[in-house]
Design an enzyme around this catalytic site. Structure first.
Site, PDB file in Angstrom:
ATOM      1  CB  SER A   1      -0.939  -0.051   1.215  1.00  0.00           C
ATOM      2  OG  SER A   1      -1.757   1.093   1.282  1.00  0.00           O
TER       3      SER A   1
ATOM      4  CE1 TYR B   1       0.079   5.014  -5.930  1.00  0.00           C
ATOM      5  CE2 TYR B   1       0.052   6.214  -3.850  1.00  0.00           C
ATOM      6  CZ  TYR B   1       0.511   5.162  -4.622  1.00  0.00           C
ATOM      7  OH  TYR B   1       1.406   4.269  -4.091  1.00  0.00           O
TER       8      TYR B   1
ATOM      9  CE  LYS C   1      -0.702   1.662  -3.916  1.00  0.00           C
ATOM     10  NZ  LYS C   1      -0.279   0.251  -4.130  1.00  0.00           N
TER      11      LYS C   1
END
Length: 275
Positions: A133, A147, A151
């Protein structure tokens, strides 16, 4: 000896993990997206590791690849979902097509690889799943939102998965690196094609800052790899493993922010239930 299946070992953290695992004496099955890299790796690490071609955005490719790996080697003891891509851009600047590409690589690819390996681990009643992660999977930053979202999604399903598979002997851990000296902030970093001037001081500033630290990041990929190997070999691996001083700082900031909001709104929350 453990058999590790590691996605995305061409560079960066994935490459460091693969090298460290090989040096430890475990066997690596690593993935590349380039056939030439596959062949070169197999010549270099003959009898110590084996490379396969895999595009984690292709569902059928994932299934056939993992099926062949199980057929050839009999098991996968450790799955490391490392393959993914970085991306910067304000939310409004980012097209849906760009969002889909990020999620295909960072979320759906990770999810599908995990789902495909799980039946074999369930059968053996053991295994480790390591999800790479980011500290950006806990705390969001202006200019990094898509982004971050990808995650955050990995964090969410993996936290639930850890509870589902614990009784089956399978252990799940989320690795949350801060900035590490890889190619993440270099030429491979994706950027929104549409630039809006109003976001210059927020998303634009983050984009500039991220590029400026390329090659100067605090994190050592080899040390990160060693920490991950130690995590796998520990008796009770933690659900989350932050890596780097920046990760400790930013995740700490997020926890303090959440705690502050929780306390500020505690009475309001209590008053929204039936008497």
């Amino acid at each position: 000896m453990k058999y590790w299946f590691i996605t995305g070992i061409s560079s960066g953290l994935g490459r460091a993990i693969a090298q460290s695992v090989i040096e430890k004496g475990d066997f690596v099955i690593g993935t590349f997206r380039n056939q030439i890299q596959v062949e070169e790796f197999n010549v270099q690490y003959k009898n110590k590791a084996f490379a396969v071609l895999l595009d984690v955005t292709n569902e059928e490719h994932i299934e056939s690849c993992i099926s062949k790996v199980i057929s050839e080697f009999g098991r996968i003891d450790v799955l490391v979902n490392n393959a993914g891509i970085g991306f910067v851009g304000a939310i409004e600047e980012t097209s849906l097509q760009e969002v889909k590409e990020i999620f295909d690589a960072n979320f759906f690819g990770t999810l599908k690889v995990t789902q495909t390996v799980l039946p074999f681990m369930r059968k053996e009643k053991r295994g480790n799943i390591i999800q790479i992660s980011s500290h950006g999977g806990i705390k969001a930053f202006a200019g990094f939102g898509i982004y971050n979202a990808s995650k955050f999604a990995v964090e969410g399903f993996s936290e639930a998965l850890a509870q589902e598979v614990a009784p089956l002997g399978i252990k799940v851990s989320l690795v949350e690196p801060g900035p590490f000296r890889t190619k993440f902030a270099g030429n491979g970093l994706g950027q929104a094609q549409n630039i809006i001037a109003d976001y210059t001081e927020t998303a634009g500033l983050f984009r500039t800052k991220l590029k400026s630290v390329d090659g100067k990041q605090e994190g050592d990929p080899i040390k990160a790899a060693e920490a991950i190997i130690n995590l796998v070999y520990s008796e009770n691996p933690s659900l989350r493993l932050p890596l780097g001083k920046v990760a400790l700082m930013t995740i700490g900031m997020k926890l303090e922010s959440v705690k502050s909001d929780l306390e500020t709104n505690r009475d309001i929350a209590k008053n929204t239930v039936f008497p």
